[in-house]
Write a protein that holds these residues in place. Structure first.
Motif, PDB file in Angstrom:
ATOM      1  N   GLU A 122      31.766  37.573   1.896  1.00 24.19           N
ATOM      2  CA  GLU A 122      32.988  38.640   1.180  1.00 24.19           C
ATOM      3  C   GLU A 122      32.830  38.888  -0.247  1.00 24.19           C
ATOM      4  N   ARG A 182      39.388  42.323  -1.735  1.00 24.32           N
ATOM      5  CA  ARG A 182      38.398  41.819  -0.806  1.00 24.32           C
ATOM      6  C   ARG A 182      37.632  42.477   0.350  1.00 24.32           C
ATOM      7  N   SER A 221      34.997  42.730   3.417  1.00 28.45           N
ATOM      8  CA  SER A 221      34.054  42.015   4.147  1.00 28.45           C
ATOM      9  C   SER A 221      32.853  42.945   4.541  1.00 28.45           C
TER      10      SER A 221
END
Length: 80
Positions: free
Chosen positions: A39, A78, A80
Motif C-alpha cells: 500500500e 492510502r 492499495s
C-alpha cells in the motif's frame, strides 16, 4: 527492506536524490508486480509547519520504506 534500500540506491544520480514520492511509487510498483499486497501511504508530520507531505510503502501495516519510512508522519491517504 532489501528491496527498499536497493530502490533508494538505484534512483540516486550522483549526489541528487529523488523525492520520497518517486521512491515510494517505484517500490510500490515492484512489490505489486511480485504479488505483494503493498500500500502506498501519503502523510504529513504530526505537527505540520508547512505543506510538505511524505510518501512511504507499507506491507501488512508495516512500514517498508523508502528510507526514512513513516518517520513520525500521520497518514492522510492510502492507496492499495
Amino acid at each position: 527492506a532489501k528491496l527498499s534500500h536497493a530502490v533508494d540506491r538505484s534512483l540516486r544520480i550522483g549526489s541528487r536524490r529523488p523525492r520520497c514520492l518517486v521512491n515510494a511509487l517505484v517500490l510500490y510498483r515492484l512489490l505489486r508486480e511480485q504479488d505483494d499486497d503493498a500500500e502506498l501511504v501519503i502523510g504529513l508530520p504530526a505537527r505540520p509547519t508547512d505543506k510538505d507531505a511524505h510518501a512511504w510503502v507499507e506491507l501488512g501495516g508495516v512500514d517498508v520504506g523508502p528510507p526514512p519510512g513513516r518517520s513520525g508522519h500521520d497518514e492522510l491517504a492510502r492507496f492499495s
